[in-house]
Design a protein around this motif. Sequence first.
Motif, short mmCIF file in Angstrom:
data_model
loop_
_atom_site.label_atom_id
_atom_site.label_comp_id
_atom_site.label_asym_id
_atom_site.label_seq_id
_atom_site.Cartn_x
_atom_site.Cartn_y
_atom_site.Cartn_z
N LEU A 102 0.83 -1.16 -0.05
CA LEU A 102 0.05 -0.04 0.13
C LEU A 102 0.94 1.33 -0.04
CD1 LEU A 102 -2.78 -0.89 2.71
CD2 LEU A 102 -2.99 -0.82 0.34
N VAL A 103 0.31 2.42 -0.46
CA VAL A 103 0.94 3.72 -0.21
C VAL A 103 0.12 4.53 0.67
CG1 VAL A 103 1.59 5.74 -1.47
CG2 VAL A 103 1.84 3.51 -2.78
N ALA A 104 0.54 5.01 1.74
CA ALA A 104 -0.44 5.38 2.74
C ALA A 104 0.02 6.88 2.81
CB ALA A 104 -0.27 5.02 3.99
N PRO A 233 4.81 27.75 9.45
CA PRO A 233 3.32 28.48 9.45
C PRO A 233 3.45 29.95 8.93
CG PRO A 233 4.22 28.35 11.49
CD PRO A 233 5.04 27.42 10.64
N VAL A 234 2.44 30.47 8.67
CA VAL A 234 2.39 31.94 8.20
C VAL A 234 1.37 32.73 9.14
CG1 VAL A 234 2.94 31.49 5.66
CG2 VAL A 234 0.60 31.73 6.46
N PRO A 235 1.63 34.03 9.30
CA PRO A 235 0.85 34.60 10.16
C PRO A 235 -0.50 34.69 9.84
CG PRO A 235 2.37 36.25 9.29
CD PRO A 235 2.79 34.73 8.97
N PRO A 236 -1.45 35.15 10.43
CA PRO A 236 -2.88 35.31 10.29
C PRO A 236 -3.18 36.61 9.14
CG PRO A 236 -3.12 34.79 12.27
CD PRO A 236 -1.59 35.09 11.90
N THR A 237 -2.12 37.40 9.04
CA THR A 237 -2.42 38.67 8.35
C THR A 237 -1.59 38.36 6.84
OG1 THR A 237 -0.03 39.17 9.09
CG2 THR A 237 -2.18 40.28 10.35
N SER A 238 -1.26 37.20 6.62
CA SER A 238 -0.61 36.86 5.40
C SER A 238 -1.72 36.84 4.20
CB SER A 238 -0.08 35.59 5.23
OG SER A 238 0.73 35.11 4.06
N ASP A 239 -1.37 37.18 3.29
CA ASP A 239 -2.31 37.12 1.97
C ASP A 239 -1.94 35.98 1.12
OD1 ASP A 239 0.18 37.63 0.78
OD2 ASP A 239 -0.63 39.26 -0.45
N SER A 240 -1.20 34.91 1.64
CA SER A 240 -1.22 33.61 0.86
C SER A 240 -0.91 32.43 1.99
CB SER A 240 0.03 33.74 -0.11
OG SER A 240 1.22 33.75 0.76
N ALA A 241 -1.29 31.21 1.53
CA ALA A 241 -1.31 30.08 2.41
C ALA A 241 -1.28 28.77 1.45
CB ALA A 241 -2.53 29.84 3.05
N LEU A 242 -0.43 27.69 2.14
CA LEU A 242 -0.26 26.52 1.51
C LEU A 242 -1.05 25.29 2.12
CD1 LEU A 242 3.68 26.43 1.19
CD2 LEU A 242 2.01 27.25 -0.48
N SER A 243 -1.57 24.75 1.41
CA SER A 243 -2.48 23.74 1.73
C SER A 243 -2.06 22.29 0.73
CB SER A 243 -3.64 23.92 2.08
OG SER A 243 -4.39 24.08 0.40
N VAL A 244 -2.57 21.09 1.32
CA VAL A 244 -2.30 19.81 0.50
C VAL A 244 -3.73 19.21 0.18
CG1 VAL A 244 -1.16 17.65 0.27
CG2 VAL A 244 -0.04 19.70 1.46
N GLY A 245 -3.97 18.75 -1.21
CA GLY A 245 -5.25 17.87 -1.69
C GLY A 245 -4.36 16.55 -1.53
N LEU A 246 -5.37 15.45 -0.86
CA LEU A 246 -4.93 14.21 -0.82
C LEU A 246 -5.71 13.08 -1.40
CD1 LEU A 246 -3.89 14.60 2.92
CD2 LEU A 246 -2.50 14.87 1.18
N TYR A 247 -5.28 12.08 -1.83
CA TYR A 247 -6.30 11.07 -2.44
C TYR A 247 -5.40 9.74 -2.44
CZ TYR A 247 -9.60 8.45 -5.34
OH TYR A 247 -10.50 7.59 -5.81
N ALA A 248 -6.30 8.64 -2.33
CA ALA A 248 -5.70 7.24 -2.47
C ALA A 248 -6.57 6.52 -3.25
CB ALA A 248 -5.33 6.53 -1.16
N HIS A 249 -6.18 5.83 -4.31
CA HIS A 249 -7.19 4.85 -4.94
C HIS A 249 -7.00 3.44 -4.62
CE1 HIS A 249 -9.31 3.77 -8.61
NE2 HIS A 249 -8.23 2.83 -8.83
N THR A 263 -3.53 1.48 -3.56
CA THR A 263 -2.42 1.04 -4.47
C THR A 263 -1.87 1.98 -5.16
OG1 THR A 263 -4.13 0.81 -6.03
CG2 THR A 263 -3.53 -1.21 -4.87
N VAL A 264 -2.53 3.32 -5.39
CA VAL A 264 -1.97 4.40 -5.77
C VAL A 264 -2.31 5.67 -5.03
CG1 VAL A 264 -1.71 5.98 -7.75
CG2 VAL A 264 -2.25 3.57 -8.27
N ALA A 265 -1.47 6.61 -4.51
CA ALA A 265 -1.98 7.81 -3.89
C ALA A 265 -1.07 9.06 -4.35
CB ALA A 265 -1.46 7.51 -2.23
N GLY A 266 -1.52 10.05 -3.89
CA GLY A 266 -1.09 11.51 -4.45
C GLY A 266 -1.50 12.50 -3.74
N ALA A 267 -0.46 13.41 -3.69
CA ALA A 267 -0.65 14.68 -2.93
C ALA A 267 -0.19 15.86 -3.66
CB ALA A 267 0.40 14.47 -1.65
N VAL A 268 -1.07 17.05 -3.89
CA VAL A 268 -0.78 18.07 -4.52
C VAL A 268 -0.64 19.40 -3.44
CG1 VAL A 268 -2.03 19.73 -6.10
CG2 VAL A 268 -2.20 17.18 -6.43
N LEU A 269 0.63 20.00 -3.54
CA LEU A 269 0.77 21.07 -2.88
C LEU A 269 0.39 22.54 -3.46
CD1 LEU A 269 2.06 22.36 -0.44
CD2 LEU A 269 4.18 22.71 -1.70
#
Length: 393
Positions: A102-104, A233-249, A263-269
Amino acid sequence: MFSIRCVAPQISFRSNQPISLFLGQTARRMNSTSATPKIKPSPALVQQLRKETSCSIQKAILALSTTSNDYQKALEWIHKDLTEAGQKAVSKLSGRTTSCGLVAISPLSNGLGVEAVGNIGSPLRVGMVEVNCETDFVARSQVFEKLCRDLAWSIGFYADNAATPSTGVVPMDIEALMEAPLMTEPTEKSQDGTSAPGNGDQLTSIRSAIANAVTRVGEKIMFRRAAAITSSPVPPTSDSALSVGLYAHNSTTPADAKGSSGTVAGAVLVRLKAENLKSLLLSQFQDPRGVEWRKEYRGLERALARQLVGFETIGIKALTTPGSQGGAQEGPMPLYAQEFHTYGPLAARLPRYEGLDLRNVGRSLEQWSKASGIENGTVEVLEYLKWKVGEEA
């Protein structure tokens, strides 16, 4: 009138037999008849021990009998027994081939669901692992699947403790972490992620946890590779943020689990920029659309990860060929050039996205940014990570 007659026991003794040997044999025979029997284990403790360690009923009875119903000592006994048996099993099975597994992927810190998104006020930490075994039957077992998610959670945790913080995909040195404690994915009863399965309050090393799983499933297990996606981390006053989308098939992960495996997994920054970012991302700022908008954004993240997993991808940005359109090229394509199959049905259910150009991912992100309510903002994919069980690393 009664009479009492004492009869001395008849003991045979050979003249050529050493007296010390004779006395030792006699003492052992006498002790064997007068030894105190083992304490009968409590049925309630047997049930509790089996639930916590997943050991057999025979092992639970033996552990409690040996430790006089002392539950903590029985836990230690089980742990020691599993470790010894696991080391033997690992050595015995070392020559076998591991072509399944597995890919976890586990989000140690990726915002707070619909309460907050990304690394606003908290670091971004996501762990991803590939773990191999011999058969698909074991790969789908609860023991193996939980081990994979716990390993992914551990990778996210130790990336957070890296000496040099970084942003993006970070390969992790597996061998350097094998003696570190396994940090298990939190449950409703354990929210700090620090208690190891089957050992009460006693932490188990990653190496021992794998060996224990080998004992339970009866197959060779190989921790093949690991990586993390991180950001400070970035401060609450920031105008940009990073997050990750996740999925496993092909996932069999329980619905209440924080991570997932397949059996297949992906992450998108993903990087989100907007002038009104604070009011949309943080629940304490009472934007009337905040919760709804965050749900839509989480849907976009997941759709991007599903797109990555479902289609052969080479790079991110679209090819700069004049007049090129998504879907016109066969074979692996840049993510932005692909027809956005996984988000189209979701967008069709939301009135605000009716009529938007969703022919490819790059155009879709531009259109989504304008229609979703972010002010002078953009949504951009920075990096991605996609693994398939058994592929060449």
